[in-house]
Design a protein around this motif. Structure first.
Motif, PDB file in Angstrom:
ATOM      1  N   ASN A   9       0.608  -0.973   0.008  1.00  0.00           N
ATOM      2  CA  ASN A   9       0.090  -0.046  -0.022  1.00  0.00           C
ATOM      3  C   ASN A   9       0.918   1.303  -0.118  1.00  0.00           C
ATOM      4  OD1 ASN A   9      -3.035   0.008   0.386  1.00  0.00           O
ATOM      5  ND2 ASN A   9      -2.333  -1.987   1.255  1.00  0.00           N
ATOM      6  N   ILE A  10       2.018   1.451   0.733  1.00  0.00           N
ATOM      7  CA  ILE A  10       2.870   2.240   0.828  1.00  0.00           C
ATOM      8  C   ILE A  10       3.510   2.670  -0.516  1.00  0.00           C
ATOM      9  CG2 ILE A  10       5.166   3.286   1.547  1.00  0.00           C
ATOM     10  CD1 ILE A  10       4.427   1.863   4.263  1.00  0.00           C
ATOM     11  N   PHE A  11       4.069   1.523  -1.278  1.00  0.00           N
ATOM     12  CA  PHE A  11       4.407   1.842  -2.624  1.00  0.00           C
ATOM     13  C   PHE A  11       3.212   2.305  -3.710  1.00  0.00           C
ATOM     14  CE2 PHE A  11       5.498   0.540  -6.655  1.00  0.00           C
ATOM     15  CZ  PHE A  11       6.897   1.045  -6.890  1.00  0.00           C
ATOM     16  N   VAL A  12       2.234   1.562  -3.713  1.00  0.00           N
ATOM     17  CA  VAL A  12       1.125   1.546  -4.527  1.00  0.00           C
ATOM     18  C   VAL A  12       0.462   3.157  -4.647  1.00  0.00           C
ATOM     19  CG1 VAL A  12      -0.902   0.458  -5.760  1.00  0.00           C
ATOM     20  CG2 VAL A  12       1.141  -0.796  -5.233  1.00  0.00           C
ATOM     21  N   LEU A  13       0.127   3.268  -3.509  1.00  0.00           N
ATOM     22  CA  LEU A  13      -0.536   4.553  -3.594  1.00  0.00           C
ATOM     23  C   LEU A  13       0.436   6.017  -3.416  1.00  0.00           C
ATOM     24  CD1 LEU A  13      -2.477   3.901  -0.072  1.00  0.00           C
ATOM     25  CD2 LEU A  13      -3.444   4.083  -2.366  1.00  0.00           C
ATOM     26  N   GLN A  69       2.471   9.552  -9.900  1.00  0.00           N
ATOM     27  CA  GLN A  69       1.926   9.868 -11.277  1.00  0.00           C
ATOM     28  C   GLN A  69       0.793  10.697 -11.721  1.00  0.00           C
ATOM     29  OE1 GLN A  69       1.483   5.685 -12.547  1.00  0.00           O
ATOM     30  NE2 GLN A  69       3.659   5.248 -12.935  1.00  0.00           N
ATOM     31  N   ARG A  70      -0.070  11.013 -10.675  1.00  0.00           N
ATOM     32  CA  ARG A  70      -0.975  12.129 -10.853  1.00  0.00           C
ATOM     33  C   ARG A  70      -0.258  13.243 -10.781  1.00  0.00           C
ATOM     34  NH1 ARG A  70      -6.727  10.394  -7.945  1.00  0.00           N
ATOM     35  NH2 ARG A  70      -7.078   8.398  -9.116  1.00  0.00           N
ATOM     36  N   VAL A  71       0.568  13.607  -9.974  1.00  0.00           N
ATOM     37  CA  VAL A  71       1.371  15.010  -9.791  1.00  0.00           C
ATOM     38  C   VAL A  71       2.121  15.193 -10.666  1.00  0.00           C
ATOM     39  CG1 VAL A  71       2.580  16.313  -8.035  1.00  0.00           C
ATOM     40  CG2 VAL A  71       0.865  14.983  -7.224  1.00  0.00           C
ATOM     41  N   ARG A  72       3.133  14.150 -11.158  1.00  0.00           N
ATOM     42  CA  ARG A  72       4.084  14.564 -12.086  1.00  0.00           C
ATOM     43  C   ARG A  72       3.801  13.753 -13.272  1.00  0.00           C
ATOM     44  NH1 ARG A  72      10.619  13.913 -10.651  1.00  0.00           N
ATOM     45  NH2 ARG A  72      11.294  14.750 -12.950  1.00  0.00           N
ATOM     46  N   LYS A  73       3.488  14.438 -14.484  1.00  0.00           N
ATOM     47  CA  LYS A  73       3.291  13.721 -15.720  1.00  0.00           C
ATOM     48  C   LYS A  73       4.763  13.726 -16.446  1.00  0.00           C
ATOM     49  CE  LYS A  73      -1.137  13.971 -15.021  1.00  0.00           C
ATOM     50  NZ  LYS A  73      -1.842  12.614 -15.010  1.00  0.00           N
ATOM     51  N   SER A  74       4.744  12.632 -17.021  1.00  0.00           N
ATOM     52  CA  SER A  74       6.008  12.223 -17.740  1.00  0.00           C
ATOM     53  C   SER A  74       5.853  11.696 -19.231  1.00  0.00           C
ATOM     54  CB  SER A  74       6.859  11.075 -17.187  1.00  0.00           C
ATOM     55  OG  SER A  74       8.037  10.972 -18.040  1.00  0.00           O
ATOM     56  N   SER A  99       7.976  10.086 -21.069  1.00  0.00           N
ATOM     57  CA  SER A  99       8.691   8.791 -21.426  1.00  0.00           C
ATOM     58  C   SER A  99       7.915   7.920 -20.536  1.00  0.00           C
ATOM     59  CB  SER A  99      10.128   8.819 -20.572  1.00  0.00           C
ATOM     60  OG  SER A  99      10.219   9.139 -19.350  1.00  0.00           O
ATOM     61  N   PRO A 100       7.813   6.554 -21.198  1.00  0.00           N
ATOM     62  CA  PRO A 100       6.980   5.595 -20.487  1.00  0.00           C
ATOM     63  C   PRO A 100       7.694   5.106 -19.194  1.00  0.00           C
ATOM     64  CG  PRO A 100       8.299   4.388 -22.245  1.00  0.00           C
ATOM     65  CD  PRO A 100       8.498   5.951 -22.539  1.00  0.00           C
ATOM     66  N   PRO A 101       6.887   4.962 -18.089  1.00  0.00           N
ATOM     67  CA  PRO A 101       7.176   4.534 -16.826  1.00  0.00           C
ATOM     68  C   PRO A 101       7.643   3.245 -16.719  1.00  0.00           C
ATOM     69  CG  PRO A 101       4.875   4.851 -16.582  1.00  0.00           C
ATOM     70  CD  PRO A 101       5.312   5.254 -18.040  1.00  0.00           C
ATOM     71  N   ALA A 102       8.424   2.714 -15.738  1.00  0.00           N
ATOM     72  CA  ALA A 102       8.642   1.422 -15.553  1.00  0.00           C
ATOM     73  C   ALA A 102       7.209   0.573 -14.829  1.00  0.00           C
ATOM     74  CB  ALA A 102      10.100   1.168 -14.675  1.00  0.00           C
ATOM     75  N   PHE A 103       6.810   1.441 -14.298  1.00  0.00           N
ATOM     76  CA  PHE A 103       5.594   0.977 -13.391  1.00  0.00           C
ATOM     77  C   PHE A 103       4.382   1.905 -13.950  1.00  0.00           C
ATOM     78  CE2 PHE A 103       8.012  -1.185  -9.848  1.00  0.00           C
ATOM     79  CZ  PHE A 103       7.884  -2.511 -10.688  1.00  0.00           C
ATOM     80  N   GLN A 104       3.284   1.183 -14.242  1.00  0.00           N
ATOM     81  CA  GLN A 104       2.158   1.926 -14.391  1.00  0.00           C
ATOM     82  C   GLN A 104       1.125   1.651 -13.220  1.00  0.00           C
ATOM     83  OE1 GLN A 104       1.047   4.045 -17.086  1.00  0.00           O
ATOM     84  NE2 GLN A 104      -0.681   4.329 -15.654  1.00  0.00           N
ATOM     85  N   ALA A 105       0.771   2.667 -12.557  1.00  0.00           N
ATOM     86  CA  ALA A 105      -0.122   2.597 -11.104  1.00  0.00           C
ATOM     87  C   ALA A 105      -1.491   2.089 -11.776  1.00  0.00           C
ATOM     88  CB  ALA A 105      -0.203   3.541 -10.337  1.00  0.00           C
ATOM     89  N   PRO A 106      -1.907   1.218 -10.957  1.00  0.00           N
ATOM     90  CA  PRO A 106      -3.446   0.697 -11.161  1.00  0.00           C
ATOM     91  C   PRO A 106      -4.404   1.781 -10.738  1.00  0.00           C
ATOM     92  CG  PRO A 106      -2.603  -0.347  -9.297  1.00  0.00           C
ATOM     93  CD  PRO A 106      -1.584   0.277  -9.910  1.00  0.00           C
ATOM     94  N   SER A 107      -5.528   1.622 -11.321  1.00  0.00           N
ATOM     95  CA  SER A 107      -6.633   2.704 -10.656  1.00  0.00           C
ATOM     96  C   SER A 107      -6.976   2.643  -9.320  1.00  0.00           C
ATOM     97  CB  SER A 107      -7.781   2.274 -11.762  1.00  0.00           C
ATOM     98  OG  SER A 107      -8.701   1.313 -10.993  1.00  0.00           O
ATOM     99  N   LEU A 108      -7.163   3.920  -8.651  1.00  0.00           N
ATOM    100  CA  LEU A 108      -7.568   3.852  -7.376  1.00  0.00           C
ATOM    101  C   LEU A 108      -8.653   2.954  -6.910  1.00  0.00           C
ATOM    102  CD1 LEU A 108      -6.234   4.859  -4.620  1.00  0.00           C
ATOM    103  CD2 LEU A 108      -8.083   7.168  -4.981  1.00  0.00           C
ATOM    104  N   VAL A 109      -9.705   2.913  -7.825  1.00  0.00           N
ATOM    105  CA  VAL A 109     -10.805   2.048  -7.494  1.00  0.00           C
ATOM    106  C   VAL A 109     -10.390   0.601  -7.743  1.00  0.00           C
ATOM    107  CG1 VAL A 109     -13.065   1.440  -8.404  1.00  0.00           C
ATOM    108  CG2 VAL A 109     -12.366   3.842  -8.376  1.00  0.00           C
ATOM    109  N   ASN A 110      -9.545   0.158  -8.233  1.00  0.00           N
ATOM    110  CA  ASN A 110      -9.218  -1.275  -8.371  1.00  0.00           C
ATOM    111  C   ASN A 110      -8.348  -1.696  -7.101  1.00  0.00           C
ATOM    112  OD1 ASN A 110     -10.527  -1.916 -10.926  1.00  0.00           O
ATOM    113  ND2 ASN A 110      -8.720  -1.736 -12.102  1.00  0.00           N
TER     114      ASN A 110
END
Length: 669
Positions: free
Chosen positions: A245-249, A255-260, A262-273
């Protein structure tokens, strides 16, 4: 065909070989050592009916029931002998090897996954617990599968889709007729690419294709199920969902605050999921929530684990990496492994989120147990066995960062060689509690109607494990009683002896002509030695009283009205402060042995501490010196090494002027 492609093609076969080698190391000599107290407790609990198992588990044990339930069905299929009871742990230990490969492959490629699998396969720490009938390899396996499922979700853009959407789509597709190919050329191309008949076509259509079509939803299910299973294996595994939870949240927020671009190494799942997944984990774990609260309350009130120190923290970390080498080479090897961890940071410098992911999985549970230990000590290396998964992946990344294959081979060979030497020491030098000797001794000399006392109900369990076959063979009937309270009567596993319990003990003993005391693990239930002193004060010492000190248990007998008195004195030597001062070690060892001889004390406890085992070997070499051996009378085995303690047990120290007796426990001065 390039080299990388060759490795990709060979990888499944290499993983199979690595897993088989790791499995072989986990079953090698698996029944050579006796079952110690905790292992026999696992078997005892697993042999209960399911309702009784759950009831006793909640009342007297601090662990969740998943492992005991699996062991219940396992020994129902096979037997509860040491060989079969430990096989379940070996199975889960070996099964974790391909899982760590899959994690490494998903994160950083085939090469890293293979190196991590090799490190885990040869890890002495993991081999040791794969040969114990306890829940720790199941804990590592469940956590590893949960971590693998999470890595798939973090590297799958479809993880933002609602959970279950792939399942629904597949079900809707099965209700419709198969689509017709738009033209003959497409149909021909499909028929060439995939066979339409035979077992391969059947597997592709009914197994592989559904898996590929629903792999994201399957990853969610796997993450939810195995995260809950991890917490249902050991209570301290609550730090797994905390770490994830610490890592994923944090990743979602970042990723919401800082847009990039370049493709990230990880793509965060949706908060609902993510919220749905956490709710699913909580619902599955809540099946044991009441039992967990009961167990946590008992642990909070009192528990046997000592408070962690800087030295114990360092030794735990070193145990994970197993820096086992003689002398200063020990610190050198640990330094090399630390360099690999630094190189892992270099390796992931452009994909920092992967490094932070693995570091979070290691640091959060490690630090979490330390923080809880401020109030109630729970910090223990075996409860953190699952954090070796991210740790070994980081070490593997450091080895891959060496880039040149020859350097990687040398580095991996160095690690494997060190691990093999340490594993060899475990096979040949490490001894567990020898309850078979204690039970066999009583069975050999006991008579019908004798009373057998246990200073703890916990102690009766390993004794019975080896004693009951003798009872059946000889039709021997003895009365067994826990002191001061019996488990069956009170439901208390480790009742503490107090002065107020002495009259009841003496009254009970007076009803029997022959009494045996099985005395072990007394530091918690009878730390001041009330039981043997109370009995010694009541009865006279007989010259023909028999004494046997097994590895982990002391057995004493009375004949008629006699009792073995003044036999509980013990000397203790802690070598922690002088572990690296050779001259002082020799001086202290000579001093403690001479004091034992002068004071006629028969038990010496030496604490070299956890670590590589080199200090333990040094103590053993000291004891094997002719002039030292001349001052002791050894029984069947002279030492037991367990969890950083070395007991010179099964010996009777005598003065040098007395006659030398042949090595038996009944040898009199």
């Amino acid at each position: 065909m390039n080299e990388e492609f060759d490795l990709e093609e060979l990888a499944p076969w290499l993983v199979l070989v690595i897993t088989l080698v790791g499995g072989f190391l986990r079953v090698l000599f698996i029944d050579a050592k006796g079952m110690w107290l905790d292992e026999t407790f696992s078997v005892w609990l697993a042999n209960q009916s399911i309702p009784d198992l759950i009831q006793w588990n909640a009342r007297i044990d601090p662990h969740p029931p998943l492992y005991y339930l699996l062991l219940h069905f396992w020994i129902a299929l096979y037997e509860d002998t040491p060989y079969y009871a430990r096989q379940l742990s070996a199975l889960f230990g070996a099964a974790t090897i391909p899982v760590i490969y899959l994690i490494g492959k998903r994160l950083s490629g085939v090469l890293l996954g293979l190196i991590a699998a090799v490190i885990l396969a040869f890890s002495p720490f993991n081999i040791f617990f794969a040969q114990e009938a306890r829940m720790y390899t199941l804990l590592a396996f469940n956590a590893a599968v949960a971590i693998y499922a999470l890595t798939r979700l973090l590297t799958d853009p479809r993880a933002v889709l609602p959970i279950g959407s792939q399942f629904r789509k597949m079900l809707r597709g099965r209700r419709r007729p198969e689509p017709v190919a738009p033209n003959a050329n497409v149909a021909a191309s499909i028929s060439v690419a995939h066979p339409q008949t035979g077992w391969r076509a059947w597997l592709r259509r009914y197994l592989w294709s559904p898996i590929r079509a629903t792999e994201t939803d399957l990853a969610w299910v796997g993450f939810i199920f195995f995260s809950a299973a991890t917490m249902l294996t050991h209570s301290t595994a609550v730090f797994l969902p905390l770490a994830t939870n610490i890592f994923v949240l944090g990743l979602i927020l970042f990723q919401r605050v800082r847009k990039s671009d370049s493709p990230p190494a990880f793509q965060a799942p949706s908060l609902v999921n993510w919220g749905v997944a956490q709710l699913g984990i909580l619902l599955l774990w809540s099946l044991w929530l009441i039992g967990f609260l009961q167990q946590a309350n008992r642990v909070y009130q009192e528990f046997w684990i000592p408070k962690p120190t800087w030295e114990s923290i360092y030794h735990t970390f070193r145990t994970f990496l197993n820096a086992s080498a003689p002398g200063q080479s020990q610190d050198i090897f640990l330094g090399i492994l630390f360099v690999f961890l630094v190189l892992a940071l270099v390796y992931y410098r452009k994909k920092l989120s992967i490094f932070l992911f693995l570091a979070t999985l290691f640091v959060v549970p490690f630090a979490g147990e330390l923080i809880v230990s401020i109030r109630r000590p729970i910090f223990y290396d075996r409860t953190l066995i699952w954090v070796t998964i991210p740790l070994f992946l980081l070490v593997a990344a450091g080895i891959v960062q060496l880039r040149y294959r020859i350097l990687m081979v040398i580095a991996l060979g160095l690690v494997m060689t060190n691990y093999l030497f340490s594993t060899g020491d475990y096979y040949t030098l490490y001894q567990k509690e020898d309850w078979a000797a204690a039970a066999g001794y009583v069975a050999n000399f006991a008579e019908q109607g004798d009373l057998v006392l246990f200073n703890s109900n916990f102690v009766e369990i390993p004794f019975d494990y080896y004693f009951e076959p003798w009872e059946k063979q000889y039709s021997l009937q003895v009365v067994k009683q826990g002191v001061p309270k019996d488990l069956i009567d009170t439901g208390i596993l480790e009742p503490k002896m107090t002065v107020a319990d002495i009259p009841a003990l003496q009254a009970m003993v007076n009803e029997y002509d022959r009494v045996w005391l099985v005395y072990s693990h007394d530091g918690y239930t009878d730390p001041t030695g009330i039981i043997p002193h109370a009995l010694a004060a009541q009865k006279d010492l007989l010259p023909d009283a028999r004494v046997l000190r097994g590895q982990g248990a002391t057995v004493r007998s009375t004949v008629s009205t006699g009792w073995v008195a003044n036999d509980m004195a013990k000397l203790k030597l802690d070598l922690h402060d002088i572990y690296n001062k050779g001259d002082k070690i020799e001086i202290e060892l000579n001093r403690i042995m001479q004091e034992a001889v002068d004071r006629r004390i028969e038990l010496v406890e030496i604490i070299p501490g956890k670590g590589s085992g080199q200090l333990k070997k040094r103590v053993l070499r000291f004891l094997n010196q002719p002039e030292i051996r001349a001052s002791i009378i050894a029984s069947r085995k002279t030492t037991r090494i367990s969890d950083g303690f070395l007991f010179i047990s099964g010996i009777r120290v005598r003065k040098r002027s007395t006659r030398r007796c042949g090595g038996g426990a009944e040898c009199a001065e």
